[in-house]
Design a protein around this motif. Structure first.
Motif, PDB file in Angstrom:
ATOM      1  N   PHE A   1      -6.866  -6.321 -29.471  1.00 44.77           N
ATOM      2  CA  PHE A   1      -8.129  -6.186 -28.745  1.00 44.77           C
ATOM      3  C   PHE A   1      -8.047  -6.890 -27.389  1.00 44.77           C
ATOM      4  CE2 PHE A   1     -12.399  -7.696 -27.666  1.00 44.77           C
ATOM      5  CZ  PHE A   1     -13.081  -6.501 -27.634  1.00 44.77           C
ATOM      6  N   SER A   2      -7.514  -8.114 -27.377  1.00 46.90           N
ATOM      7  CA  SER A   2      -7.409  -8.849 -26.107  1.00 46.90           C
ATOM      8  C   SER A   2      -6.345  -8.242 -25.199  1.00 46.90           C
ATOM      9  CB  SER A   2      -7.128 -10.328 -26.362  1.00 46.90           C
ATOM     10  OG  SER A   2      -5.953 -10.468 -27.124  1.00 46.90           O
ATOM     11  N   ARG A   3      -5.302  -7.632 -25.777  1.00 49.14           N
ATOM     12  CA  ARG A   3      -4.280  -6.974 -24.950  1.00 49.14           C
ATOM     13  C   ARG A   3      -4.840  -5.734 -24.265  1.00 49.14           C
ATOM     14  NH1 ARG A   3      -0.650  -7.859 -29.235  1.00 49.14           N
ATOM     15  NH2 ARG A   3      -0.938  -5.732 -29.944  1.00 49.14           N
ATOM     16  N   ASN A   4      -5.771  -5.040 -24.914  1.00 51.69           N
ATOM     17  CA  ASN A   4      -6.320  -3.798 -24.377  1.00 51.69           C
ATOM     18  C   ASN A   4      -7.696  -3.981 -23.745  1.00 51.69           C
ATOM     19  OD1 ASN A   4      -4.239  -1.802 -25.187  1.00 51.69           O
ATOM     20  ND2 ASN A   4      -4.755  -2.573 -27.215  1.00 51.69           N
ATOM     21  N   LEU A   5      -8.004  -5.197 -23.315  1.00 50.29           N
ATOM     22  CA  LEU A   5      -9.290  -5.474 -22.698  1.00 50.29           C
ATOM     23  C   LEU A   5      -9.078  -5.681 -21.199  1.00 50.29           C
ATOM     24  CD1 LEU A   5     -12.312  -6.145 -22.963  1.00 50.29           C
ATOM     25  CD2 LEU A   5     -11.653  -8.508 -23.373  1.00 50.29           C
ATOM     26  N   ALA A   6      -9.770  -4.889 -20.389  1.00 42.93           N
ATOM     27  CA  ALA A   6      -9.656  -5.011 -18.936  1.00 42.93           C
ATOM     28  C   ALA A   6     -11.046  -4.886 -18.330  1.00 42.93           C
ATOM     29  CB  ALA A   6      -8.738  -3.931 -18.380  1.00 42.93           C
TER      30      ALA A   6
ATOM     31  N   LYS B   1     -12.968  -1.775 -19.863  1.00 42.48           N
ATOM     32  CA  LYS B   1     -12.135  -0.950 -20.739  1.00 42.48           C
ATOM     33  C   LYS B   1     -11.800  -1.784 -21.970  1.00 42.48           C
ATOM     34  CE  LYS B   1      -9.838   1.545 -17.026  1.00 42.48           C
ATOM     35  NZ  LYS B   1      -8.541   1.840 -16.388  1.00 42.48           N
ATOM     36  N   VAL B   2     -12.069  -1.222 -23.147  1.00 40.85           N
ATOM     37  CA  VAL B   2     -11.848  -1.934 -24.404  1.00 40.85           C
ATOM     38  C   VAL B   2     -10.993  -1.062 -25.311  1.00 40.85           C
ATOM     39  CG1 VAL B   2     -12.981  -2.960 -26.401  1.00 40.85           C
ATOM     40  CG2 VAL B   2     -14.097  -3.041 -24.192  1.00 40.85           C
ATOM     41  N   GLY B   3     -10.064  -1.686 -26.014  1.00 41.85           N
ATOM     42  CA  GLY B   3      -9.226  -0.925 -26.932  1.00 41.85           C
ATOM     43  C   GLY B   3      -8.676  -1.804 -28.040  1.00 41.85           C
ATOM     44  N   ALA B   4      -8.139  -1.171 -29.068  1.00 41.65           N
ATOM     45  CA  ALA B   4      -7.507  -1.887 -30.169  1.00 41.65           C
ATOM     46  C   ALA B   4      -6.429  -0.985 -30.765  1.00 41.65           C
ATOM     47  CB  ALA B   4      -8.534  -2.262 -31.227  1.00 41.65           C
ATOM     48  N   GLU B   5      -5.443  -1.614 -31.392  1.00 41.74           N
ATOM     49  CA  GLU B   5      -4.329  -0.880 -31.990  1.00 41.74           C
ATOM     50  C   GLU B   5      -4.403  -1.007 -33.510  1.00 41.74           C
ATOM     51  OE1 GLU B   5      -0.674  -2.265 -30.255  1.00 41.74           O
ATOM     52  OE2 GLU B   5      -1.599  -2.351 -28.279  1.00 41.74           O
ATOM     53  N   PHE B   6      -4.084   0.100 -34.185  1.00 42.24           N
ATOM     54  CA  PHE B   6      -4.105   0.133 -35.641  1.00 42.24           C
ATOM     55  C   PHE B   6      -2.798   0.747 -36.127  1.00 42.24           C
ATOM     56  CE2 PHE B   6      -8.424   0.430 -34.135  1.00 42.24           C
ATOM     57  CZ  PHE B   6      -9.087  -0.528 -34.889  1.00 42.24           C
ATOM     58  N   LYS B   7      -2.370   0.338 -37.317  1.00 42.11           N
ATOM     59  CA  LYS B   7      -1.167   0.913 -37.917  1.00 42.11           C
ATOM     60  C   LYS B   7      -1.572   1.759 -39.122  1.00 42.11           C
ATOM     61  CE  LYS B   7      -0.375  -3.057 -40.845  1.00 42.11           C
ATOM     62  NZ  LYS B   7       0.479  -4.110 -41.305  1.00 42.11           N
TER      63      LYS B   7
END
Length: 138
Positions: free
Chosen positions: A60-65, A76-82
């Motif tokens: 979440f913090s990596r994909n937050l701009a 811009k907000v994002g998150a990664e899931f497996k």
């Protein structure tokens, strides 16, 4: 021959229906509903547990701009899931705005990561003409 006649002579209720037929069907349907309900609950728990374990920590913090992208300012907000098969999915969302060229204030968002605060600053717009939108008194 007597056995065949006995099998064909089934009991009937007062309306002429075969007795017991409705209860067998109803009990079968009731059992099916119960089995479906139990399977749905366990399946939902498995899906929820799998989804909860699928989030990649720190994504979440990596994909937050926060800032400006071209003429648009926003977040811009994002998150990664497996996935269980080892594949990955990224979910992102963007909220931005583009103001009028003659707006009075220029609003800019900024993010303080350490304090986890999103702030907005409003400064006078440099592109605004001095007399735009105001009436002169004589």
């Amino acid at each position: 021959m007597a056995d065949i006649a006995r099998k064909r002579n089934q009991r009937r209720d007062r309306l002429g229906r075969f007795s017991g037929a409705g209860t067998k069907i109803a009990s079968t349907a009731k059992g099916a509903r119960r089995a479906t309900k139990v399977a749905t609950k366990t399946g939902a728990k498995k899906v929820a547990t799998g989804f909860g374990n699928s989030y990649l920590p720190g994504s979440f913090s990596r994909n937050l701009a926060v800032g400006q992208s071209g003429e648009f300012k926003g977040v811009k907000v994002g998150a990664e899931f497996k996935t269980p098969k080892g594949r990955g999915v990224v979910a992102k969302g963007t909220v931005g705005y583009h103001g009028k060229p003659n707006r009075r204030f220029d609003i800019t968002p900024s993010l303080d990561v350490q304090q986890k605060k999103l702030t907005f600053t409003a400064t006078p717009n440099l592109n605004r003409r001095a007399g735009a939108g105001t009436k002169l008194k004589r």
